[in-house]
Design an enzyme around this catalytic site. Structure first.
Site, PDB file in Angstrom:
ATOM      1  N   ASN A 121       0.869  -1.179   0.000  1.00  0.00           N
ATOM      2  CA  ASN A 121       0.000   0.000   0.000  1.00  0.00           C
ATOM      3  C   ASN A 121       0.906   1.229   0.000  1.00  0.00           C
ATOM      4  O   ASN A 121       1.482   1.581   1.030  1.00  0.00           O
ATOM      5  CB  ASN A 121      -0.891  -0.036   1.252  1.00  0.00           C
ATOM      6  CG  ASN A 121      -1.742   1.213   1.387  1.00  0.00           C
ATOM      7  OD1 ASN A 121      -1.792   2.035   0.481  1.00  0.00           O
ATOM      8  ND2 ASN A 121      -2.401   1.365   2.528  1.00  0.00           N
ATOM      9  N   TRP A 122       1.038   1.846  -1.167  1.00  0.00           N
ATOM     10  CA  TRP A 122       1.984   2.968  -1.287  1.00  0.00           C
ATOM     11  C   TRP A 122       1.440   4.260  -0.681  1.00  0.00           C
ATOM     12  O   TRP A 122       2.155   5.260  -0.598  1.00  0.00           O
ATOM     13  CB  TRP A 122       2.330   3.191  -2.767  1.00  0.00           C
ATOM     14  CG  TRP A 122       3.153   2.089  -3.375  1.00  0.00           C
ATOM     15  CD1 TRP A 122       3.702   1.000  -2.717  1.00  0.00           C
ATOM     16  CD2 TRP A 122       3.552   1.970  -4.744  1.00  0.00           C
ATOM     17  NE1 TRP A 122       4.391   0.221  -3.606  1.00  0.00           N
ATOM     18  CE2 TRP A 122       4.319   0.787  -4.866  1.00  0.00           C
ATOM     19  CE3 TRP A 122       3.336   2.741  -5.881  1.00  0.00           C
ATOM     20  CZ2 TRP A 122       4.877   0.368  -6.084  1.00  0.00           C
ATOM     21  CZ3 TRP A 122       3.884   2.325  -7.099  1.00  0.00           C
ATOM     22  CH2 TRP A 122       4.653   1.158  -7.191  1.00  0.00           C
ATOM     23  N   LYS A 123       0.190   4.273  -0.310  1.00  0.00           N
ATOM     24  CA  LYS A 123      -0.431   5.466   0.287  1.00  0.00           C
ATOM     25  C   LYS A 123      -0.153   6.702  -0.590  1.00  0.00           C
ATOM     26  O   LYS A 123      -0.112   6.585  -1.802  1.00  0.00           O
ATOM     27  CB  LYS A 123       0.045   5.635   1.729  1.00  0.00           C
ATOM     28  CG  LYS A 123      -0.190   4.359   2.542  1.00  0.00           C
ATOM     29  CD  LYS A 123      -0.058   4.561   4.015  1.00  0.00           C
ATOM     30  CE  LYS A 123      -0.293   3.217   4.719  1.00  0.00           C
ATOM     31  NZ  LYS A 123      -0.279   3.302   6.157  1.00  0.00           N
ATOM     32  N   HIS A 132      -9.648   1.302   4.685  1.00  0.00           N
ATOM     33  CA  HIS A 132      -8.389   1.423   5.437  1.00  0.00           C
ATOM     34  C   HIS A 132      -8.623   2.329   6.642  1.00  0.00           C
ATOM     35  O   HIS A 132      -9.409   3.278   6.567  1.00  0.00           O
ATOM     36  CB  HIS A 132      -7.306   2.012   4.515  1.00  0.00           C
ATOM     37  CG  HIS A 132      -5.949   1.958   5.146  1.00  0.00           C
ATOM     38  ND1 HIS A 132      -5.529   2.903   6.046  1.00  0.00           N
ATOM     39  CD2 HIS A 132      -4.941   1.055   5.035  1.00  0.00           C
ATOM     40  CE1 HIS A 132      -4.303   2.592   6.462  1.00  0.00           C
ATOM     41  NE2 HIS A 132      -3.926   1.474   5.855  1.00  0.00           N
ATOM     42  N   GLU A 150      -7.008   4.695   7.807  1.00  0.00           N
ATOM     43  CA  GLU A 150      -6.793   6.125   7.541  1.00  0.00           C
ATOM     44  C   GLU A 150      -8.022   6.740   6.891  1.00  0.00           C
ATOM     45  O   GLU A 150      -8.344   7.905   7.119  1.00  0.00           O
ATOM     46  CB  GLU A 150      -5.533   6.307   6.668  1.00  0.00           C
ATOM     47  CG  GLU A 150      -4.264   6.100   7.497  1.00  0.00           C
ATOM     48  CD  GLU A 150      -3.087   5.529   6.739  1.00  0.00           C
ATOM     49  OE1 GLU A 150      -3.059   5.595   5.505  1.00  0.00           O
ATOM     50  OE2 GLU A 150      -2.170   4.992   7.415  1.00  0.00           O
ATOM     51  N   GLU A 156      -5.822  -5.165  10.331  1.00  0.00           N
ATOM     52  CA  GLU A 156      -4.819  -4.132  10.582  1.00  0.00           C
ATOM     53  C   GLU A 156      -5.137  -3.417  11.886  1.00  0.00           C
ATOM     54  O   GLU A 156      -5.919  -2.455  11.895  1.00  0.00           O
ATOM     55  CB  GLU A 156      -4.812  -3.108   9.444  1.00  0.00           C
ATOM     56  CG  GLU A 156      -4.494  -3.677   8.087  1.00  0.00           C
ATOM     57  CD  GLU A 156      -3.855  -2.630   7.181  1.00  0.00           C
ATOM     58  OE1 GLU A 156      -2.714  -2.840   6.766  1.00  0.00           O
ATOM     59  OE2 GLU A 156      -4.487  -1.602   6.923  1.00  0.00           O
ATOM     60  N   GLY A 201       2.134   1.909  10.960  1.00  0.00           N
ATOM     61  CA  GLY A 201       3.149   2.969  10.898  1.00  0.00           C
ATOM     62  C   GLY A 201       3.809   3.291  12.226  1.00  0.00           C
ATOM     63  O   GLY A 201       4.492   4.302  12.362  1.00  0.00           O
ATOM     64  N   SER A 260       3.010  -2.367  10.442  1.00  0.00           N
ATOM     65  CA  SER A 260       4.438  -2.464  10.756  1.00  0.00           C
ATOM     66  C   SER A 260       5.059  -3.806  10.379  1.00  0.00           C
ATOM     67  O   SER A 260       5.985  -4.278  11.046  1.00  0.00           O
ATOM     68  CB  SER A 260       4.691  -2.140  12.231  1.00  0.00           C
ATOM     69  OG  SER A 260       4.312  -0.812  12.511  1.00  0.00           O
ATOM     70  N   GLY A 263       2.690  -1.112   4.327  1.00  0.00           N
ATOM     71  CA  GLY A 263       2.796   0.305   3.992  1.00  0.00           C
ATOM     72  C   GLY A 263       4.253   0.695   3.837  1.00  0.00           C
ATOM     73  O   GLY A 263       4.863   0.524   2.779  1.00  0.00           O
ATOM     74  N   GLY A 264       4.850   1.195   4.920  1.00  0.00           N
ATOM     75  CA  GLY A 264       6.216   1.737   4.899  1.00  0.00           C
ATOM     76  C   GLY A 264       7.224   0.853   4.169  1.00  0.00           C
ATOM     77  O   GLY A 264       7.942   1.324   3.270  1.00  0.00           O
TER      78      GLY A 264
HETATM   79  P1  PGA Z   1       2.585   0.112   7.705  1.00  0.00           P
HETATM   80  O1  PGA Z   1       1.151   0.361   7.028  1.00  0.00           O
HETATM   81  O2  PGA Z   1       3.137  -1.164   7.121  1.00  0.00           O
HETATM   82  O3  PGA Z   1       3.393   1.313   7.358  1.00  0.00           O
HETATM   83  O4  PGA Z   1       2.345  -0.025   9.173  1.00  0.00           O
HETATM   84  C1  PGA Z   1       0.264  -0.688   6.789  1.00  0.00           C
HETATM   85  C2  PGA Z   1      -0.998  -0.178   6.187  1.00  0.00           C
HETATM   86  O5  PGA Z   1      -1.422   0.944   6.530  1.00  0.00           O
HETATM   87  O6  PGA Z   1      -1.637  -0.858   5.364  1.00  0.00           O
END
Ligand code: PGA
Length: 250
Positions: A9-11, A91, A93, A164, A170, A209, A230-231
């Protein structure tokens, strides 16, 4: 056992050039599925490169309607037309910054499925909810009604669920293996009770994470069918390492 899915997930990151560079560096494996979810405008820019490499393409969101006066929105039908196979929905967010409720999320999942996209439905508790011992109850609220309705309407279609925990996204903090196992087996039970599926075919990803140093442990847990990352998905070396670990567990 389901084939594992490693999803990046490149956000809201990576301009076109950086996205193309990252795609060129990703090393998929035939032993697990690999997916990336870029920003909307980057989807058509990288669609040929991902197709050539056998990587699935997802959007990070979609609108619940197929067309109309919804300035600034992007419908699932458009995502399908420009080469997406999957779409991330709900998600945390989006739930927290854009007030997406379970009702809206259900409509978006419906939009994805009627347009032949595979939804990756994100669920999970906040830290407060976990501390109050409500982790399973949150999953019940987020999934039972949704899967009940979707399961009845779209019997044969694939869906993916991503567990999640909000407090792990994050932050560098991850749940214990027992906490992950418990959440995934609870989601599995909800799937069986609502969709009544055979062979546990709905893939349940873990997200929050996930990185090369914990992937071995997390991806080996029962009912963890892959990861939503994500990251670490923005770094080719880290993402490739996670793919390698997932492939080795197949
Ligand atoms: P993260 O994000 O790996 O940076 O914790 C995961 C996500 O939001 O899908």
């Amino acid at each position: 056992m389901n084939k594992k899915l490693i999803a990046g997930n490149w956000k809201m990151n990576l301009l076109p050039e950086a996205a193309l560079k990252l795609i060129s560096e990703i090393q998929p494996s035939s032993k697990c599925d690999v997916l990336v979810a870029p920003i909307y405008p980057v989807i058509p820019i990288i669609s040929q490169s991902v197709e050539g490499k056998g990587i699935y393409l997802a959007a990070q969101n979609c609108h619940e309607m197929d067309k109309g006066a919804f300035t600034g929105e992007v419908p699932a039908i458009m995502l399908k037309a420009i080469g997406c196979s999957h779409v991330i929905i709900g998600h945390s967010e989006r739930r927290s910054f854009y007030n997406e409720t379970d009702t809206v999320i259900l409509k978006k999942v419906d939009a994805a499925l009627r347009n032949n996209l595979i939804p990756i439905i994100c669920v999970g508790e906040t830290l407060d909810q976990r501390d109050r011992g409500e982790a399973r109850e949150v999953l019940d609220i987020q999934l039972i009604q949704l899967l009940g309705e979707i399961g009845a309407k779209y019997k044969e279609k694939e869906i993916i669920i991503a567990y999640e925990p909000v407090w792990a996204i994050g932050t560098g903090r991850i749940p214990t293996p027992d906490q992950i196992k418990d959440a995934h087996s609870h989601i599995r039970k909800i799937c069986n009770d609502t969709i009544g599926e055979e062979n546990n075919r709905t893939r349940i990803l873990y997200g929050g994470s996930l990185n090369p140093s914990n992937a071995d442990m997390i991806l080996a847990i029962d009912d963890v069918d892959g990861g939503l990352i994500g990251g670490a998905s923005l770094d080719a070396e880290k993402f490739n390492k996670i793919i390698e670990i997932a492939a080795s567990l197949s």
